[in-house]
Design an enzyme around this catalytic site. Structure first.
Site, PDB file in Angstrom:
ATOM      1  N   ARG A  27       0.833  -1.209   0.000  1.00  0.00           N
ATOM      2  CA  ARG A  27       0.000   0.000   0.000  1.00  0.00           C
ATOM      3  C   ARG A  27       0.858   1.245   0.000  1.00  0.00           C
ATOM      4  O   ARG A  27       0.412   2.318   0.357  1.00  0.00           O
ATOM      5  CB  ARG A  27      -0.908  -0.002   1.205  1.00  0.00           C
ATOM      6  CG  ARG A  27      -0.050  -0.075   2.423  1.00  0.00           C
ATOM      7  CD  ARG A  27      -0.686  -0.366   3.663  1.00  0.00           C
ATOM      8  NE  ARG A  27       0.474  -0.843   4.416  1.00  0.00           N
ATOM      9  CZ  ARG A  27       0.603  -0.858   5.692  1.00  0.00           C
ATOM     10  NH1 ARG A  27      -0.386  -0.490   6.430  1.00  0.00           N
ATOM     11  NH2 ARG A  27       1.705  -1.248   6.259  1.00  0.00           N
ATOM     12  N   ARG A  31      -2.271   4.981   2.180  1.00  0.00           N
ATOM     13  CA  ARG A  31      -3.107   5.936   2.881  1.00  0.00           C
ATOM     14  C   ARG A  31      -4.576   5.706   2.560  1.00  0.00           C
ATOM     15  O   ARG A  31      -5.387   6.567   2.752  1.00  0.00           O
ATOM     16  CB  ARG A  31      -2.692   7.383   2.561  1.00  0.00           C
ATOM     17  CG  ARG A  31      -1.303   7.707   3.102  1.00  0.00           C
ATOM     18  CD  ARG A  31      -0.645   8.819   2.365  1.00  0.00           C
ATOM     19  NE  ARG A  31      -0.165   8.358   1.078  1.00  0.00           N
ATOM     20  CZ  ARG A  31       0.436   9.120   0.194  1.00  0.00           C
ATOM     21  NH1 ARG A  31       0.592  10.394   0.436  1.00  0.00           N
ATOM     22  NH2 ARG A  31       0.857   8.619  -0.940  1.00  0.00           N
ATOM     23  N   ARG A  40      -1.116   8.116  11.307  1.00  0.00           N
ATOM     24  CA  ARG A  40      -0.278   9.075  10.588  1.00  0.00           C
ATOM     25  C   ARG A  40      -0.586  10.522  10.997  1.00  0.00           C
ATOM     26  O   ARG A  40       0.292  11.384  10.943  1.00  0.00           O
ATOM     27  CB  ARG A  40      -0.498   8.856   9.090  1.00  0.00           C
ATOM     28  CG  ARG A  40       0.224   9.765   8.155  1.00  0.00           C
ATOM     29  CD  ARG A  40       1.707   9.473   8.070  1.00  0.00           C
ATOM     30  NE  ARG A  40       2.282  10.271   7.000  1.00  0.00           N
ATOM     31  CZ  ARG A  40       2.537  11.563   7.137  1.00  0.00           C
ATOM     32  NH1 ARG A  40       2.322  12.168   8.274  1.00  0.00           N
ATOM     33  NH2 ARG A  40       3.032  12.242   6.111  1.00  0.00           N
ATOM     34  N   ASP A  76      10.263   2.044   4.479  1.00  0.00           N
ATOM     35  CA  ASP A  76      10.380   2.616   3.142  1.00  0.00           C
ATOM     36  C   ASP A  76      11.728   2.223   2.558  1.00  0.00           C
ATOM     37  O   ASP A  76      12.694   2.035   3.296  1.00  0.00           O
ATOM     38  CB  ASP A  76      10.258   4.134   3.172  1.00  0.00           C
ATOM     39  CG  ASP A  76       9.981   4.682   1.779  1.00  0.00           C
ATOM     40  OD1 ASP A  76       8.807   4.755   1.391  1.00  0.00           O
ATOM     41  OD2 ASP A  76      10.950   4.986   1.056  1.00  0.00           O
ATOM     42  N   TYR A 152      17.017   7.529  -6.935  1.00  0.00           N
ATOM     43  CA  TYR A 152      16.699   8.480  -5.851  1.00  0.00           C
ATOM     44  C   TYR A 152      17.940   9.218  -5.377  1.00  0.00           C
ATOM     45  O   TYR A 152      17.919  10.439  -5.176  1.00  0.00           O
ATOM     46  CB  TYR A 152      16.027   7.755  -4.680  1.00  0.00           C
ATOM     47  CG  TYR A 152      14.559   7.524  -4.914  1.00  0.00           C
ATOM     48  CD1 TYR A 152      13.645   8.581  -4.810  1.00  0.00           C
ATOM     49  CD2 TYR A 152      14.076   6.278  -5.271  1.00  0.00           C
ATOM     50  CE1 TYR A 152      12.296   8.380  -5.044  1.00  0.00           C
ATOM     51  CE2 TYR A 152      12.724   6.074  -5.515  1.00  0.00           C
ATOM     52  CZ  TYR A 152      11.843   7.126  -5.395  1.00  0.00           C
ATOM     53  OH  TYR A 152      10.511   6.936  -5.642  1.00  0.00           O
TER      54      TYR A 152
HETATM   55  O1  CP3 Z   1       2.734  -1.668   1.930  1.00  0.00           O
HETATM   56  C1  CP3 Z   1       3.386  -0.974   2.715  1.00  0.00           C
HETATM   57  O2  CP3 Z   1       2.944  -0.009   3.319  1.00  0.00           O
HETATM   58  C2  CP3 Z   1       4.791  -1.403   2.945  1.00  0.00           C
HETATM   59  C3  CP3 Z   1       5.703  -0.323   3.219  1.00  0.00           C
HETATM   60  C4  CP3 Z   1       6.293   0.426   2.045  1.00  0.00           C
HETATM   61  C5  CP3 Z   1       6.294   1.853   1.945  1.00  0.00           C
HETATM   62  N1  CP3 Z   1       7.108   2.190   0.895  1.00  0.00           N
HETATM   63  C6  CP3 Z   1       5.584   2.778   2.838  1.00  0.00           C
HETATM   64  C7  CP3 Z   1       5.282   4.155   2.396  1.00  0.00           C
HETATM   65  C8  CP3 Z   1       7.017  -0.071   0.980  1.00  0.00           C
HETATM   66  C9  CP3 Z   1       7.240  -1.521   0.565  1.00  0.00           C
HETATM   67  C10 CP3 Z   1       7.550   1.053   0.277  1.00  0.00           C
HETATM   68  C11 CP3 Z   1       8.459   0.907  -0.865  1.00  0.00           C
HETATM   69  C12 CP3 Z   1       8.796   2.088  -1.680  1.00  0.00           C
HETATM   70  N2  CP3 Z   1       8.992   3.376  -1.275  1.00  0.00           N
HETATM   71  C13 CP3 Z   1       9.033   2.035  -3.068  1.00  0.00           C
HETATM   72  C14 CP3 Z   1       9.031   0.782  -3.903  1.00  0.00           C
HETATM   73  C15 CP3 Z   1       7.668   0.392  -4.247  1.00  0.00           C
HETATM   74  C16 CP3 Z   1       7.046   1.162  -5.373  1.00  0.00           C
HETATM   75  O3  CP3 Z   1       6.109   1.938  -5.123  1.00  0.00           O
HETATM   76  O4  CP3 Z   1       7.457   0.963  -6.503  1.00  0.00           O
HETATM   77  C17 CP3 Z   1       9.323   3.343  -3.502  1.00  0.00           C
HETATM   78  C18 CP3 Z   1       9.604   3.765  -4.921  1.00  0.00           C
HETATM   79  C19 CP3 Z   1       9.304   4.185  -2.357  1.00  0.00           C
HETATM   80  C20 CP3 Z   1       9.593   5.636  -2.273  1.00  0.00           C
HETATM   81  C21 CP3 Z   1       8.417   6.385  -1.777  1.00  0.00           C
HETATM   82  N3  CP3 Z   1       8.027   6.432  -0.455  1.00  0.00           N
HETATM   83  C22 CP3 Z   1       7.495   7.171  -2.521  1.00  0.00           C
HETATM   84  C23 CP3 Z   1       7.556   7.363  -4.021  1.00  0.00           C
HETATM   85  C24 CP3 Z   1       6.562   7.703  -1.595  1.00  0.00           C
HETATM   86  C25 CP3 Z   1       5.463   8.698  -1.859  1.00  0.00           C
HETATM   87  C26 CP3 Z   1       4.251   8.020  -2.421  1.00  0.00           C
HETATM   88  C27 CP3 Z   1       3.193   9.038  -2.811  1.00  0.00           C
HETATM   89  O5  CP3 Z   1       2.338   8.667  -3.600  1.00  0.00           O
HETATM   90  O6  CP3 Z   1       3.212  10.178  -2.345  1.00  0.00           O
HETATM   91  C28 CP3 Z   1       6.884   7.207  -0.318  1.00  0.00           C
HETATM   92  C29 CP3 Z   1       6.157   7.435   0.952  1.00  0.00           C
HETATM   93  C30 CP3 Z   1       5.511   6.239   1.567  1.00  0.00           C
HETATM   94  N4  CP3 Z   1       6.119   5.021   1.728  1.00  0.00           N
HETATM   95  C31 CP3 Z   1       4.209   6.170   2.145  1.00  0.00           C
HETATM   96  C32 CP3 Z   1       4.065   4.871   2.677  1.00  0.00           C
HETATM   97  C33 CP3 Z   1       2.894   4.323   3.447  1.00  0.00           C
HETATM   98  C34 CP3 Z   1       3.214   7.319   2.262  1.00  0.00           C
HETATM   99  C35 CP3 Z   1       3.724   8.191   3.384  1.00  0.00           C
HETATM  100  C36 CP3 Z   1       2.672   8.974   4.105  1.00  0.00           C
HETATM  101  O7  CP3 Z   1       1.898   8.411   4.885  1.00  0.00           O
HETATM  102  O8  CP3 Z   1       2.658  10.200   3.929  1.00  0.00           O
END
Ligand code: CP3
Length: 352
Positions: A27, A31, A40, A76, A152
């Site tokens: 996810r 969110r 959060r 993350d 990144y």
């Molecule tokens: O399912 C899960 O929640 C597992 C935890 C998880 C997160 N990030 C939590 C997160 C995992 C496995 C990731 C991996 C991740 N993070 C990737 C690889 C997976 C993919 O999407 O291809 C990447 C590229 C990231 C980098 C990242 N972190 C991005 C691009 C973002 C922003 C996303 C957006 O749409 O704004 C994040 C933030 C993030 N990582 C959130 C979560 C739950 C949202 C943070 C919040 O609550 O504000």
């Protein structure tokens, strides 16, 4: 066989027989769960990642509320960058690296961290989650693949054209490979630490490898992921073959023959290609995970059920883990996720 190795999800990863196809989803851009937003609203994203009790709480939410067959650690992929020497912030618009690395000197200054020392809170979260799960479902640990981490580190955040990354790859390949090698070693020791703490499978996310031509995918993405996988296979924690390695390339369609050759037990499949085509392209040695378009969850429960059945039929009964082709989007209705899980749990491969 112990209860730990007998989980449906782990058997499907090993291409062993299963009564039905297991399902889970990431996810990340999530969110979508009100209970996640509630936690959060009281803490920043980084605080949540760095506080094992909070990471544990939100990891269990989808298990308790939606009935997935595997849990994924809440963290993350960028969480290791500060330990390497690159500060990261998570503003609303998406992650930002304060001072991206773009020079040979900057790359040489990065360190391969000791995970227990530098990000020990992740391993503590893994231990707490395993206790809280009480073996109901297995826990998946994860890390970013070297190439995706490099985008990144070099770009400083998400990008459309990846100008700085491509300038480094094609302008100074030797430095690019030094950076990718440090990221590969970091990825391997970090995943090893997660498994030593209790993670029962690991997923390597190559979210942006799909921006590469096939030759550059081999040279800059696959080659370094293979380093990670061979380091893992050589470590005592992985040697018995009990911890499946999942490799996910978002946009894998142009690379199928090479993808099959990664050394992973399971290949993640995005939705831009039929999973049946991927099966024919990669052969029968690996399991596949995927590949419903996350956008299908905007449709009605009836349409979701029909699309879920289509993926299951194409993927076949052996070596398939049902998943979205990428993460769930924030606007998704949790009831529609429930409809997806129910459809996977309902489906049987005996043609009825
Ligand atoms: O399912 C899960 O929640 C597992 C935890 C998880 C997160 N990030 C939590 C997160 C995992 C496995 C990731 C991996 C991740 N993070 C990737 C690889 C997976 C993919 O999407 O291809 C990447 C590229 C990231 C980098 C990242 N972190 C991005 C691009 C973002 C922003 C996303 C957006 O749409 O704004 C994040 C933030 C993030 N990582 C959130 C979560 C739950 C949202 C943070 C919040 O609550 O504000």
């Amino acid at each position: 066989m112990t209860a730990t190795t007998d989980h449906l999800f782990l058997r499907a990863c090993r291409r062993q027989p299963v009564e039905r196809t297991p399902v889970w989803m990431m996810r990340q851009a999530g969110r979508y769960l009100p209970s996640y937003r509630e936690v959060r609203s009281r803490s920043s994203f980084l605080e949540m990642c760095r506080t094992p009790a909070l990471a544990c709480e939100v990891t269990l939410q989808p298990i308790d509320q939606l009935g997935f067959d595997a849990a994924i650690l809440f963290s993350d992929i960028l969480i290791t960058l500060p330990a390497m020497g690159l500060e990261v912030a998570f503003p609303e618009a998406g992650p930002k690296i304060q001072a991206p690395v773009r020079t040979a000197a900057g790359i040489d200054a990065l360190v391969v961290p000791d995970p227990e020392q530098e990000v020990g809170y992740v391993m503590e979260a893994v231990r707490q989650i395993r206790r809280a799960l009480q073996n109901r479902v297995p826990l998946i640990g994860f890390a970013g693949a070297p190439f995706t981490m490099a985008t990144y580190a070099v770009e400083g955040g998400g990008s459309k054209d990846y100008p700085h990354t491509k300038a480094l790859l094609f302008g100074d390949p030797a430095s690019a490979h030094r950076l990718l090698d440090k990221l590969a070693r970091t990825c391997a020791v970090y995943l090893e630490a997660q498994v030593a703490a209790g993670a029962q499978a690991v997923q390597i996310f190559d979210s942006w490898a799909g921006i590469l031509s096939p030759r550059d995918f081999r040279e800059y993405a696959l080659r370094h992921t293979k380093t990670v996988i061979s380091m893992l296979r050589a470590s005592p924690t992985f040697r018995d073959g009990g911890v499946p390695i999942i490799y996910f390339v978002n946009g894998c369609a142009p690379y199928l023959a090479d993808y099959a050759d990664s050394g992973a037990d399971v290949l993640g499949v995005d939705w831009r290609i039929d999973i049946g085509t991927v099966r024919r392209g990669v052969g029968d040695k690996v399991a596949l995970q995927g590949n419903l378009d996350p956008g299908v969850l905007y449709a009605s429960p009836e349409e979701i059920r029909a699309r879920v059945f289509e993926v299951l039929r194409q993927a076949g009964p052996v070596g398939h883990i049902f998943n979205l082709g990428h993460g769930v989007t924030p606007a998704t209705n949790p009831e529609h996720v429930r409809a997806m899980v129910a459809a996977v749990h309902e489906y049987r491969h005996d043609g009825k």
